[in-house]
Design a protein around this motif. Structure first.
Motif, PDB file in Angstrom:
ATOM      1  N   LYS A  49      74.685  61.594   8.737  1.00  0.00           N
ATOM      2  CA  LYS A  49      75.648  60.542   9.096  1.00  0.00           C
ATOM      3  C   LYS A  49      75.113  59.638  10.207  1.00  0.00           C
ATOM      4  CE  LYS A  49      79.526  63.686   8.147  1.00  0.00           C
ATOM      5  NZ  LYS A  49      78.736  64.935   8.172  1.00  0.00           N
ATOM      6  N   ILE A  50      73.929  59.927  10.672  1.00  0.00           N
ATOM      7  CA  ILE A  50      73.370  59.153  11.777  1.00  0.00           C
ATOM      8  C   ILE A  50      73.090  57.725  11.325  1.00  0.00           C
ATOM      9  CG2 ILE A  50      70.972  59.777  11.265  1.00  0.00           C
ATOM     10  CD1 ILE A  50      70.497  59.969  14.258  1.00  0.00           C
ATOM     11  N   SER A  51      73.405  56.761  12.178  1.00  0.00           N
ATOM     12  CA  SER A  51      73.177  55.362  11.817  1.00  0.00           C
ATOM     13  C   SER A  51      71.720  54.979  12.064  1.00  0.00           C
ATOM     14  CB  SER A  51      74.096  54.454  12.637  1.00  0.00           C
ATOM     15  OG  SER A  51      73.714  54.455  14.003  1.00  0.00           O
ATOM     16  N   GLU A  52      71.265  53.948  11.347  1.00  0.00           N
ATOM     17  CA  GLU A  52      69.887  53.497  11.515  1.00  0.00           C
ATOM     18  C   GLU A  52      69.636  52.943  12.910  1.00  0.00           C
ATOM     19  OE1 GLU A  52      68.637  50.815   8.507  1.00  0.00           O
ATOM     20  OE2 GLU A  52      68.755  52.284   6.891  1.00  0.00           O
ATOM     21  N   SER A  53      70.708  52.521  13.594  1.00  0.00           N
ATOM     22  CA  SER A  53      70.552  51.944  14.929  1.00  0.00           C
ATOM     23  C   SER A  53      70.392  53.003  16.017  1.00  0.00           C
ATOM     24  CB  SER A  53      71.768  51.060  15.264  1.00  0.00           C
ATOM     25  OG  SER A  53      72.966  51.819  15.244  1.00  0.00           O
ATOM     26  N   PHE A  54      70.509  54.283  15.652  1.00  0.00           N
ATOM     27  CA  PHE A  54      70.413  55.354  16.641  1.00  0.00           C
ATOM     28  C   PHE A  54      69.117  55.269  17.429  1.00  0.00           C
ATOM     29  CE2 PHE A  54      68.964  59.604  17.869  1.00  0.00           C
ATOM     30  CZ  PHE A  54      70.063  60.097  18.562  1.00  0.00           C
TER      31      PHE A  54
END
Length: 245
Positions: A87-92
């Motif tokens: 669920k981690i976003s690409e912007s992390f």
């Protein structure tokens, strides 16, 4: 004389108290961050054995929000960062270039969608040289192109099946100047071209393979002889939990 002893004692006491205050302040600086991360499901450990080091793990049920990486990077001497979360976003990883990774020993990503160019930030600083692992990530041609800028990685693990790189980039990576001591490849399909490119890897001492699609355990063990014939140097090849294709 008594007055001189009093002065020395007072100075020593003041220095001791000053040191204690600094330590307390340093601890209080990151304690709120640790608490915030833990309440959202991160496992955060601060180990003070032989110096202070930090270890952070995110699990599938961890609630990850933008800005977490910046908080994690403020922890003292980050050693391990392990993320297993689809669920981690690409912007992390946007703040990755702001992190000091000089103490990092392990970066492990599983079920993570990567933003293009993430690992260029790692290679630009050339800080990270230890254990790097990808499992079910979308690692692609650009990522491999960034990673090959490293001079040395102690251990690299690539596990399928969600890889997005081509045979051409795979070969260019192993034919570059990068040196990898320990390479693990798991659950991937290796074409004849990709298989032969493994022989071009410099500095390798150990290959580990697990369930390579389309190839038997004997195929992979043959790399020991093939590598020696091509490079004049022995390598160890281990094959784990192998099923015949």
């Amino acid at each position: 004389m008594k007055y001189l002893i009093f002065i020395i004692t007072y100075v020593a006491f003041a220095q001791c108290n000053t040191t204690q205050k600094v330590e307390v302040k340093q601890t209080s600086d990151y304690t709120p961050i640790v608490g915030d991360l833990q309440v959202r499901g991160y496992d955060v450990e601060i180990n003070s054995h032989k110096g202070i080091h930090s270890y952070v793990t995110a699990y599938p049920n961890t609630k990850i929000i933008d800005g977490d990486l910046q908080k994690i990077c403020t922890l003292p001497n980050l050693r391990n960062l392990m993320i297993e979360n689809n669920k981690i976003s690409e912007s992390f990883f946007n703040q990755l270039d702001q992190c000091n990774l000089s103490q990092m020993k392990l970066l492990s990503l599983k079920d993570v969608t990567l933003k293009n160019g993430v690992f260029c930030h790692l290679s630009e600083k050339n800080q990270f040289h230890n254990n790097l692992g990808f499992a079910n990530t979308n690692i692609n041609d650009e990522d491999l192109n960034c990673l090959k800028r490293f001079a040395y990685i102690e251990e690299l693990s690539i596990q399928g099946p969600q890889k997005k790189f081509s045979d051409e980039s795979f070969c260019e990576f192993f034919q570059s100047n990068i040196r990898i001591k320990d390479l693990h490849v798991k659950y991937l399909e290796l074409s004849p071209k990709a298989y032969n490119c493994l022989l071009d890897l410099k500095g390798v001492e150990h290959f580990g393979f697990k369930k390579i699609k389309g190839r038997t355990a004997n195929d992979m063990k043959k790399l020991e002889n093939l590598y020696f014939k091509k490079n004049g140097r022995k390598v160890i090849v281990d094959v784990f939990e192998y099923d015949s294709p």
